[in-house]
Design a protein around this motif. Structure first.
Motif, PDB file in Angstrom:
ATOM      1  N   GLY A  96     -56.249 -17.835 -27.034  1.00 39.06           N
ATOM      2  CA  GLY A  96     -57.414 -18.563 -26.655  1.00 39.06           C
ATOM      3  C   GLY A  96     -58.727 -17.820 -26.888  1.00 39.06           C
ATOM      4  O   GLY A  96     -58.788 -16.754 -27.436  1.00 39.06           O
ATOM      5  N   ASN A  97     -59.771 -18.478 -26.465  1.00 40.90           N
ATOM      6  CA  ASN A  97     -61.106 -17.882 -26.539  1.00 40.90           C
ATOM      7  C   ASN A  97     -61.509 -17.472 -25.132  1.00 40.90           C
ATOM      8  O   ASN A  97     -61.930 -18.306 -24.329  1.00 40.90           O
ATOM      9  N   PRO A  98     -61.366 -16.182 -24.791  1.00 41.19           N
ATOM     10  CA  PRO A  98     -61.454 -15.755 -23.387  1.00 41.19           C
ATOM     11  C   PRO A  98     -62.793 -16.014 -22.721  1.00 41.19           C
ATOM     12  O   PRO A  98     -62.848 -16.305 -21.521  1.00 41.19           O
ATOM     13  N   ASN A  99     -63.894 -15.909 -23.477  1.00 37.08           N
ATOM     14  CA  ASN A  99     -65.206 -16.059 -22.841  1.00 37.08           C
ATOM     15  C   ASN A  99     -65.493 -17.494 -22.416  1.00 37.08           C
ATOM     16  O   ASN A  99     -66.489 -17.753 -21.728  1.00 37.08           O
ATOM     17  N   GLN A 100     -64.607 -18.440 -22.773  1.00 33.22           N
ATOM     18  CA  GLN A 100     -64.764 -19.809 -22.293  1.00 33.22           C
ATOM     19  C   GLN A 100     -63.999 -20.056 -20.993  1.00 33.22           C
ATOM     20  O   GLN A 100     -63.973 -21.182 -20.495  1.00 33.22           O
ATOM     21  N   HIS A 101     -63.403 -19.004 -20.452  1.00 33.45           N
ATOM     22  CA  HIS A 101     -62.813 -19.095 -19.112  1.00 33.45           C
ATOM     23  C   HIS A 101     -63.944 -19.325 -18.111  1.00 33.45           C
ATOM     24  O   HIS A 101     -64.961 -18.636 -18.149  1.00 33.45           O
ATOM     25  N   PRO A 102     -63.798 -20.274 -17.200  1.00 34.54           N
ATOM     26  CA  PRO A 102     -64.906 -20.575 -16.269  1.00 34.54           C
ATOM     27  C   PRO A 102     -65.270 -19.411 -15.349  1.00 34.54           C
ATOM     28  O   PRO A 102     -66.388 -19.362 -14.830  1.00 34.54           O
ATOM     29  N   ASP A 103     -64.353 -18.455 -15.149  1.00 29.15           N
ATOM     30  CA  ASP A 103     -64.621 -17.298 -14.297  1.00 29.15           C
ATOM     31  C   ASP A 103     -64.731 -16.019 -15.109  1.00 29.15           C
ATOM     32  O   ASP A 103     -64.466 -14.922 -14.596  1.00 29.15           O
ATOM     33  N   PHE A 104     -65.149 -16.124 -16.374  1.00 30.16           N
ATOM     34  CA  PHE A 104     -65.106 -14.965 -17.258  1.00 30.16           C
ATOM     35  C   PHE A 104     -65.961 -13.802 -16.752  1.00 30.16           C
ATOM     36  O   PHE A 104     -65.519 -12.649 -16.755  1.00 30.16           O
ATOM     37  N   VAL A 105     -67.159 -14.080 -16.308  1.00 32.32           N
ATOM     38  CA  VAL A 105     -68.047 -13.010 -15.833  1.00 32.32           C
ATOM     39  C   VAL A 105     -67.422 -12.320 -14.617  1.00 32.32           C
ATOM     40  O   VAL A 105     -67.441 -11.081 -14.498  1.00 32.32           O
ATOM     41  N   SER A 106     -66.833 -13.093 -13.723  1.00 33.43           N
ATOM     42  CA  SER A 106     -66.171 -12.508 -12.551  1.00 33.43           C
ATOM     43  C   SER A 106     -64.973 -11.666 -12.965  1.00 33.43           C
ATOM     44  O   SER A 106     -64.687 -10.625 -12.350  1.00 33.43           O
ATOM     45  N   ILE A 107     -64.268 -12.085 -14.003  1.00 33.10           N
ATOM     46  CA  ILE A 107     -63.124 -11.329 -14.504  1.00 33.10           C
ATOM     47  C   ILE A 107     -63.565  -9.961 -15.026  1.00 33.10           C
ATOM     48  O   ILE A 107     -62.924  -8.937 -14.759  1.00 33.10           O
ATOM     49  N   LEU A 108     -64.675  -9.934 -15.750  1.00 33.11           N
ATOM     50  CA  LEU A 108     -65.204  -8.652 -16.222  1.00 33.11           C
ATOM     51  C   LEU A 108     -65.584  -7.759 -15.048  1.00 33.11           C
ATOM     52  O   LEU A 108     -65.281  -6.554 -15.026  1.00 33.11           O
ATOM     53  N   GLU A 109     -66.243  -8.353 -14.061  1.00 34.83           N
ATOM     54  CA  GLU A 109     -66.695  -7.584 -12.897  1.00 34.83           C
ATOM     55  C   GLU A 109     -65.511  -7.030 -12.111  1.00 34.83           C
ATOM     56  O   GLU A 109     -65.500  -5.849 -11.724  1.00 34.83           O
ATOM     57  N   VAL A 110     -64.508  -7.850 -11.866  1.00 34.58           N
ATOM     58  CA  VAL A 110     -63.322  -7.422 -11.126  1.00 34.58           C
ATOM     59  C   VAL A 110     -62.610  -6.285 -11.847  1.00 34.58           C
ATOM     60  O   VAL A 110     -62.173  -5.308 -11.224  1.00 34.58           O
ATOM     61  N   THR A 111     -62.512  -6.393 -13.158  1.00 34.42           N
ATOM     62  CA  THR A 111     -61.843  -5.362 -13.944  1.00 34.42           C
ATOM     63  C   THR A 111     -62.527  -4.020 -13.763  1.00 34.42           C
ATOM     64  O   THR A 111     -61.883  -2.995 -13.515  1.00 34.42           O
ATOM     65  N   ARG A 112     -63.846  -4.021 -13.871  1.00 33.19           N
ATOM     66  CA  ARG A 112     -64.602  -2.777 -13.750  1.00 33.19           C
ATOM     67  C   ARG A 112     -64.544  -2.224 -12.324  1.00 33.19           C
ATOM     68  O   ARG A 112     -64.533  -0.998 -12.117  1.00 33.19           O
ATOM     69  N   LYS A 113     -64.504  -3.107 -11.333  1.00 35.60           N
ATOM     70  CA  LYS A 113     -64.416  -2.646  -9.948  1.00 35.60           C
ATOM     71  C   LYS A 113     -63.128  -1.869  -9.693  1.00 35.60           C
ATOM     72  O   LYS A 113     -63.069  -1.028  -8.788  1.00 35.60           O
TER      73      LYS A 113
END
Length: 359
Positions: A96-113
């Motif tokens: 898929g195209n990951p940045n079209q996930h509706p929670d994509f920004v939160s996913i990036l943030e959670v990963t870094r946390k």
């Protein structure tokens, strides 16, 4: 220097130096021998957070469509928490195209946390200012897939340059486009000065014909020659290209390349939460390991498919489509027989009667 982490894996006989900001890593032996696998857990997880994609490309190896599903943020958060415990350093988000996930920004943030560096590959669709800002804040790098139409990819490259975001091009290399790739290297377009690297990915015939697989031809030699003289940006390859790179071993910094890392230092998790040695085995005949039923660490250490993958890579001629010449090849220590699952290697192991393959 505050971003540099050194981690020792005594039971696996090696250590890593890892830059927490850029995601760059150096792996070194503690025993004098090349480390074979990390017994604690994968260094890298390739996680598909969605199989949603609007492109419907005929060469795609995943079952993606505009009807695709999205991994729930809660499920992703649980996986990332386990990944941190297992010592995972990096996560590559895909689909898929990951940045079209509706929670994509939160996913990036959670990963870094969870002290893990995220990166992702986009097809160019669905990129927004919010996503670019989150990419710059949380990601080590991002990549854009390179195929027609190129307008969206070139726009992503331009936008990344304006925001000082490290961007790579992912170029799926096959018999029908290898001449185009060679021409790009010999006469590089101006925008290549704006990218960090071109990463060439060896085509796998998962849901498309094996007639597109690379072959050891004059066209391949021309491509490898162009690689050696190209100076426009960095060039990288996925480990699936290793059997072809053996042809130019003398020109390579061999310490910077490795054979297939699936089941050794990396693994794949699908949008449904199943774990596999690599993403190309997801939609085939390999049973995934349900992380709702078993921990990530136990799946890594004891999962049947991951143990089988390590066995295939640990000795010559153990590929699913065996290459007997591996037993007497003086380059086996470099490539370990190439891809252990698909018949895409330079030296053989191809099924003449098949038109497509599954993992």
């Amino acid at each position: 220097m505050n971003s540099l982490m050194i981690r020792c894996y005594k039971e696996s006989g090696y250590f890593v130096c890892f830059d927490l900001e850029s995601g760059q890593m150096l792996r070194g032996s503690m025993t004098g021998e090349e480390p074979f696998w990390n017994r604690r857990g994968p260094e890298l997880l390739d996680i598909s957070i969605t199989n949603y994609c609007e492109r419907n490309c005929d060469f795609c190896y995943r079952e993606t469509s505009s009807n695709g599903t999205f991994m729930p943020l809660e499920q992703y958060t649980k996986i990332i928490a386990q990944a941190e415990t297992a010592g995972v350093l990096q996560v590559a988000l895909g689909g898929g195209n990951p940045n079209q996930h509706p929670d994509f920004v939160s996913i990036l943030e959670v990963t870094r946390k969870h002290h893990i560096i995220p990166s992702y590959t986009t097809n160019g669709q669905g990129m927004t200012d919010e996503i670019y800002n989150a990419t710059k804040c949380y990601c080590g790098a991002m990549a854009v897939s390179w195929y027609e139409p190129y307008s969206e990819a070139t726009q992503v490259i331009k936008n990344c340059q304006e925001r000082d975001i490290k961007v790579n091009i992912h170029y799926l290399l096959h018999r029908n486009n290898i001449r185009v790739a060679t021409e790009m290297l010999r006469r590089p377009p101006a925008f290549l000065q704006q990218v960090n690297a071109i990463v060439f990915l060896n085509y796998k015939p998962v849901r498309s014909p094996r007639s597109l697989c690379l072959m050891d031809t004059c066209e391949l030699d021309d491509f490898l020659s162009a690689v050696q003289v190209f100076r426009g940006c960095k060039i990288g390859f996925d480990s699936c290209m290793i059997s072809y790179l053996a042809k130019i071993e003398a020109a390579l910094a061999v310490s910077t390349i490795d054979f297939c890392e699936a089941g050794r230092f990396s693994a794949f998790i699908s949008e449904s939460g199943n774990m596999y040695p690599c993403s190309f085995m997801c939609d085939g005949d390999t049973a995934g390991i349900d992380l709702n039923l078993i921990s990530l660490e136990d799946a890594w250490r004891y999962g049947d498919s991951l143990q089988k993958m390590r066995h295939r890579l640990s000795g010559p001629s153990r590929q699913k489509y065996p290459i007997e010449d591996c037993k007497k090849c003086d380059q086996f220590s470099m490539c370990h027989g190439g891809c252990p699952i698909f018949p895409i290697n330079r030296c053989g192991g191809r099924e003449k009667d098949a038109t497509a393959f599954s993992g």
